[in-house]
Every structure is written in C-alpha cells, then in structure tokens.
Write an enzyme that holds these catalytic residues in place. Sequence first.
Site, PDB file in Angstrom:
ATOM      1  N   HIS A  30      47.955  -0.677  39.828  1.00 44.56           N
ATOM      2  CA  HIS A  30      48.247   0.421  40.457  1.00 44.56           C
ATOM      3  C   HIS A  30      47.137   1.331  40.874  1.00 44.56           C
ATOM      4  O   HIS A  30      46.011   1.217  40.298  1.00 44.56           O
ATOM      5  CB  HIS A  30      49.500   1.278  39.822  1.00 44.56           C
ATOM      6  CG  HIS A  30      49.075   1.674  38.725  1.00 44.56           C
ATOM      7  ND1 HIS A  30      48.643   2.919  38.447  1.00 44.56           N
ATOM      8  CD2 HIS A  30      49.337   1.216  37.310  1.00 44.56           C
ATOM      9  CE1 HIS A  30      48.170   3.254  37.196  1.00 44.56           C
ATOM     10  NE2 HIS A  30      48.713   2.349  36.623  1.00 44.56           N
ATOM     11  N   CYS A  69      48.715  -0.778  31.858  1.00 45.23           N
ATOM     12  CA  CYS A  69      48.547  -1.332  33.225  1.00 45.23           C
ATOM     13  C   CYS A  69      46.878  -1.505  33.457  1.00 45.23           C
ATOM     14  O   CYS A  69      46.170  -0.722  33.033  1.00 45.23           O
ATOM     15  CB  CYS A  69      49.355  -0.431  34.148  1.00 45.23           C
ATOM     16  SG  CYS A  69      51.099  -0.464  33.883  1.00 45.23           S
TER      17      CYS A  69
END
Length: 189
Positions: free
Chosen positions: A145, A161
């Site tokens: 992201h 992440c």
Amino acid sequence: MHRRDVIMGGVAVSALGLSAVEPAAAQTMPLSMQPVEVRIRPEIAPNEVHVIPDSFMLYWTLPGARAIRYMVGVGRPGLYEAGEFYVGAKKEWPSWTPTPDMIRRDPAAYKQYEDGMPGGPNNPLGARALYLFEPGRGDTFLRIHGTNAPRTIGTAVSNGCARLVNDQAVDLYNRVPMRSRVVLHQKLA
C-alpha cells in the site's frame, strides 16, 4: 519458488540478479529512492511482485528479463510474513481498520480506530492498496500500500505490510492486475 531460486548472491543489489538501467519516472524522492527499471534473471516470470525485505526493495517483473524496482518499508521484526500470495483485491483510497492483534499490541495507537478510518490522505493505507490473499485462507490482512509517511521507506516499522510512497503506490497499482502472484521473500537478517 524459494528466495534462493530467485536471488543471485546475498548482496541486496543483486537480488533477482539485477542491474540498474534507468529511472522509471521522475519523483520528488531522492534519486536513490525512485523507481528504476532493472535487468533480472531470464527465468523469472513476468507480471509478478517480489518483495526482498532485507534490502527494502519491491520488484514488478516485466517481459524480457526486466523489472521495475521500488523502495519500500516492510514489517517490523516478528510481524513480517514471508510467503506466496496473490492479489485478491485492489482499492483506491482504501478505508483501514486495525486488526484485533494490532489493537492488543498497541491500544493507545489503534483502539481509537477499531471501527475503521475512511480512505483519504491521512489514512495509513495511503492512495492505493493491493490486498494479499492465499488459496484456502482468503484475505491475509497483508497489504502492499501507499503511505503518507515517506520517512518510513527503507525501514522495518509496519505491522507486516509493504509500503511505498503514495505516487509510487499509484504507479504500481496501475501496473499490477488482479490475481497477480506476489512473493514476500524470507528475511535473511
């Protein structure tokens, strides 16, 4: 496929057997943090994402033994999850809800968001997100992201992440189709 099958040697810049060619796009980041088109070993399939956590690099593989290399931030120790995944969802300006584990680990930071945060410039998932899934498991809650905190690129601070600066996340998002293979390689250090 194991990391040792992909990487030529232990040197970060040789991950995927790479050599820099030219910047992929003009950015406001320092030159060393800009996307760069690189050469890779010819046996590596095109249209895959590979994250090499020890060197904080993400590669979008292209035909003709090439890839675009992006600098990323990755999961902090104990939270990075290596494995093979696929892109099961893609979202523009995604909403974000911390996982129950995140709230348990740091309630002061995350409890206030347990009902979620709408997408937008202040959202931790940034401008774009690729949602990583596994067969039989579904959504892993791992994401590739954007971030509005460029200082975190090149560090291991996330909850698992991989993050890119927002403009680079948009570029990657536009290149990567649904169901693309994603390999989060093992940390060596």
